[in-house]
Design an enzyme around this catalytic site. Structure first.
Site, PDB file in Angstrom:
ATOM      1  N   LYS A 150       8.817   4.103 -12.540  1.00 14.13           N
ATOM      2  CA  LYS A 150       8.314   4.314 -11.179  1.00 14.13           C
ATOM      3  C   LYS A 150       9.223   5.317 -10.484  1.00 14.13           C
ATOM      4  O   LYS A 150      10.412   5.069 -10.297  1.00 14.13           O
ATOM      5  CB  LYS A 150       8.281   2.994 -10.409  1.00 14.13           C
ATOM      6  CG  LYS A 150       7.746   3.143  -8.989  1.00 14.13           C
ATOM      7  CD  LYS A 150       7.694   1.801  -8.291  1.00 14.13           C
ATOM      8  CE  LYS A 150       7.196   1.934  -6.859  1.00 14.13           C
ATOM      9  NZ  LYS A 150       7.158   0.614  -6.165  1.00 14.13           N
ATOM     10  N   LYS A 156       4.176   5.470 -12.891  1.00 15.66           N
ATOM     11  CA  LYS A 156       3.690   5.640 -11.530  1.00 15.66           C
ATOM     12  C   LYS A 156       4.541   6.696 -10.838  1.00 15.66           C
ATOM     13  O   LYS A 156       5.765   6.585 -10.856  1.00 15.66           O
ATOM     14  CB  LYS A 156       3.786   4.307 -10.776  1.00 15.66           C
ATOM     15  CG  LYS A 156       3.325   4.372  -9.328  1.00 15.66           C
ATOM     16  CD  LYS A 156       3.531   3.032  -8.625  1.00 15.66           C
ATOM     17  CE  LYS A 156       3.057   3.115  -7.177  1.00 15.66           C
ATOM     18  NZ  LYS A 156       3.333   1.858  -6.435  1.00 15.66           N
TER      19      LYS A 156
END
Length: 329
Positions: free
Chosen positions: A196, A249
């Site tokens: 992330k 992400k």
């Protein structure tokens, strides 16, 4: 043999040929739809920076879940906004908090719809960071782990089909796995936000989840956008600690990372087409600059082609309808 014997265009001439030889396919079973749940009754408030996305109270959320299930979308992921926020993010791990109540309500009405629960404290802390703070104002990694584990147990105990830690604390997957197993919840999978990034593409989400940091930013714990090798290390560590699915992400700006992760692991790989990706397409389409439907589908096919088995996307309902109509290009 070269042209004119070789003519690749022969297999592109018609929609039927293109469909028959297509290498990458987007299906409704690939999709996970993010939902935002807020306190109150009969609340359905559109997020200004995310056209078509709403904050909903539990009663309206259940109606939305019924619609999502009817479209064939297999799963949703929940983000909660609590009744109140505090420095410890206590609303995030309360067994009777907003997300456990929402999970119970959805599973009661639509038991076959998978409900994933995002595990983080940023929506629940009054400072907007993803964990407890030290006296110096830094996020205290190790002190945060028991709270994340408690949140995962609360969500899984309420009936969540998966928990998805998104905080990027070191050791969080191991802490969550141990807590779930100790509580008799060993069957609940962990979908780890393994890679992330500290991305500018999250802006609209912070409107939807009311989770903007009150000071500073999250670059001290989310990944540097310049790094790819580090993503593979993060993924490997999360798998060692017990992750069942790993996620990249954002998705679109990190397709190279997604491809490397897919090639490196033998578990399902998810990718999150985040709020900024969604809102940019919506804004351009609203201004007539692009064909929103085609751009949305193309962007998602690109994510699948790069290696995602599952895609978290705010376009999920639209895509389900388009696919039902036979629209794939």
């Amino acid at each position: 043999m070269p042209y004119p014997t070789q003519r690749p265009r022969r297999l592109r001439r018609t929609a039927t040929w293109r469909r028959m030889v297509r290498e990458t396919r987007l299906a409704v079973d690939d999709l996970v739809y993010p939902l935002f749940v807020v306190p109150g009754e009969d609340v359905r408030t559109e997020v200004k920076s995310m056209p078509g996305v709403y904050q909903m109270s539990i009663d309206r959320l259940v109606r939305e879940a019924v619609e999502v299930h009817g479209l064939g979308i297999p799963a949703v992921i929940l983000f909660g906004i609590p009744e109140h926020k505090d420095a410890e993010g206590s609303g995030g791990y309360a067994p009777d908090g907003i997300v456990p109540r929402a999970i119970r309500a959805i599973k009661s009405e639509v038991p076959d719809l998978q409900v994933w629960a995002d595990v983080c404290l940023c929506e629940y802390t009054d400072h907007g960071h993803c964990g407890l703070l030290t006296a110096a104002g830094e996020v205290d990694n190790d002190a945060t782990l028991p709270l994340l584990a408690a949140a995962a147990v609360a969500y899984a105990g309420a009936g969540a089909d998966a928990v998805a830690p998104s905080d990027m604390m070191d050791g969080r997957i191991g802490a969550v796995r141990a807590a779930l197993d100790d509580d008799g919840l060993s069957q609940v999978p962990i979908v780890s936000y393994a890679a992330k990034y500290a991305s500018a593409f999250y802006g609209p989400f912070r409107d939807a989840a009311e989770s903007a940091p009150a000071f500073g930013d999250r670059r001290a714990y989310q990944m540097d956008p310049a790094n790819a090798v580090e993503a593979l290390r993060e993924v490997a560590l999360d798998l060692e600690e017990g992750a069942d699915v790993v996620m990249v992400k954002p998705a679109g700006p990190y397709l190279d990372v997604l491809r490397q992760v897919r090639d490196a692991v033998d578990v399902p790989v998810a990718a999150y087409q985040v709020s900024g990706e969604y809102s940019l397409i919506q804004a351009a389409a609203a201004n007539g600059w692009v064909d929103g439907r085609r751009v949305a589908l193309e962007s998602l096919v690109g994510i699948r082609r790069a290696g995602a088995d599952l895609i978290l996307t705010y376009f999920a309902k639209d895509v389900a309808r388009w696919l039902a109509e036979g629209s794939t290009e």
